[in-house]
Design a protein around this motif. Structure first.
Motif, mmCIF file in Angstrom:
data_model
loop_
_atom_site.group_PDB
_atom_site.id
_atom_site.type_symbol
_atom_site.label_atom_id
_atom_site.label_comp_id
_atom_site.label_asym_id
_atom_site.label_seq_id
_atom_site.Cartn_x
_atom_site.Cartn_y
_atom_site.Cartn_z
ATOM 1 N N ASP A 43 0.812 -1.211 0.000
ATOM 2 C CA ASP A 43 0.000 0.000 0.000
ATOM 3 C C ASP A 43 0.845 1.260 0.000
ATOM 4 O O ASP A 43 0.451 2.274 -0.569
ATOM 5 N N ILE A 44 2.036 1.215 0.623
ATOM 6 C CA ILE A 44 2.844 2.428 0.759
ATOM 7 C C ILE A 44 3.228 2.967 -0.608
ATOM 8 O O ILE A 44 3.266 4.183 -0.832
ATOM 9 N N ASP A 45 3.483 2.093 -1.587
ATOM 10 C CA ASP A 45 3.853 2.545 -2.931
ATOM 11 C C ASP A 45 2.671 3.212 -3.618
ATOM 12 O O ASP A 45 2.827 4.221 -4.310
ATOM 13 N N LYS A 46 1.479 2.626 -3.426
ATOM 14 C CA LYS A 46 0.281 3.231 -4.012
ATOM 15 C C LYS A 46 0.037 4.607 -3.398
ATOM 16 O O LYS A 46 -0.223 5.583 -4.101
ATOM 17 N N ILE A 47 0.103 4.656 -2.072
ATOM 18 C CA ILE A 47 -0.177 5.914 -1.374
ATOM 19 C C ILE A 47 0.845 6.974 -1.737
ATOM 20 O O ILE A 47 0.508 8.137 -1.977
ATOM 21 N N MET A 48 2.132 6.594 -1.805
ATOM 22 C CA MET A 48 3.170 7.565 -2.148
ATOM 23 C C MET A 48 2.934 8.131 -3.544
ATOM 24 O O MET A 48 3.079 9.328 -3.774
ATOM 25 N N GLY A 49 2.564 7.258 -4.485
ATOM 26 C CA GLY A 49 2.294 7.738 -5.841
ATOM 27 C C GLY A 49 1.164 8.740 -5.858
ATOM 28 O O GLY A 49 1.240 9.780 -6.530
ATOM 29 N N LEU A 50 0.103 8.461 -5.120
ATOM 30 C CA LEU A 50 -1.038 9.378 -5.054
ATOM 31 C C LEU A 50 -0.657 10.670 -4.355
ATOM 32 O O LEU A 50 -1.083 11.756 -4.742
ATOM 33 N N GLU A 51 0.148 10.562 -3.308
ATOM 34 C CA GLU A 51 0.569 11.757 -2.581
ATOM 35 C C GLU A 51 1.418 12.672 -3.466
ATOM 36 O O GLU A 51 1.371 13.889 -3.343
ATOM 37 N N TYR A 52 2.193 12.078 -4.350
ATOM 38 C CA TYR A 52 3.011 12.877 -5.264
ATOM 39 C C TYR A 52 2.180 13.480 -6.391
ATOM 40 O O TYR A 52 2.682 14.320 -7.127
#
Length: 232
Positions: free
Chosen positions: A88-97
């Motif tokens: 999930d952290i990769d998905k969330i980081m992409g969205l946060e960026y």
């Protein structure tokens, strides 16, 4: 289907890049390719790109940094991030960026095409001929230019953020579930999870609220989803 939409695929693995290109071109899209983030940024800077399909793991600068730069320089561009990790952290980081969507490798190319089409629908929203602007408190949506203002200041929004804020402001006081927001904004063919809604709402709050930790406009309806606070 004939289309003038141009898609940039930034992916260092040739077989994935070519496979994506074949499926997008089959749907009539014009496809550009890049193998590094730097090359991708150069193409966006010199070519009219509508959507970037962006791998996270790239040689040189990674996809997160490319996404951040794209969002700062080209806020209206569509971005779909690809990751080989299911965390999930990769998905969330992409969205946060600032990405609009994400897909986890290995993925079905037909699903990727559907995601691209869904994103383009949000970007190509046609104006309401009976109303060019919506005013709600200090905010104004210019539906013709797809711009959003707080007072006299324009607030840069991604295509997805714009669609969400328009949905809220056109329906003040109505509580939307996360699934309803997914269906309306992303489309019924979206196959991701509802965390994408939460991340986009968090980004919107950081842009429009005086204190994002104590939101005055986008309210959380616990156990349901979100609503735009209706003026009394």
């Amino acid at each position: 289907m004939i289309t003038d939409k141009r898609i940039l695929v930034v992916e260092d693995e040739e077989h994935i890049r070519k496979f994506v290109r074949i499926n997008l071109e089959r749907e009539g899209f014009i496809v550009e390719e890049a193998t590094t983030g730097e090359e991708g940024l150069d193409i966006v800077g010199s070519t009219d790109i509508d959507v970037v399909v962006l791998d996270i793991m790239l040689p040189g600068i990674d996809g997160f940094q490319v996404c951040k730069i794209l969002r700062e320089k080209y806020p209206a561009i569509g971005i779909i991030m690809l990751t080989a990790k299911s965390q999930d952290i990769d998905k969330i980081m992409g969205l946060e960026y600032g990405s609009d969507d994400y897909m986890v490798k290995p993925f079905n190319p037909i699903e990727l095409v559907l995601r691209v089409k869904s994103l383009l629908r949000r970007m190509d929203y046609k104006k309401d001929e009976n109303q060019d602007a919506i005013v709600e408190g200090p905010f104004r949506i210019d539906k013709y230019s797809r711009k959003f203002y707080k007072g006299d200041r324009e607030i840069e929004l991604t295509p997805t953020e714009y669609s969400i804020i328009q949905l809220f402001i056109e329906n003040p006081g109505r509580a939307f579930t996360r699934d309803e927001i997914l269906n309306i904004v992303w489309g019924y063919d979206f196959m991701g999870d509802s965390k994408i809604v939460d991340v986009n709402v968090r980004r919107l709050r950081s842009k429009i609220e005086e204190d994002a930790s104590n939101p005055q406009y986008i309210e959380t309806v616990w156990g349901v989803g979100y609503r735009w606070r209706k003026k009394m």
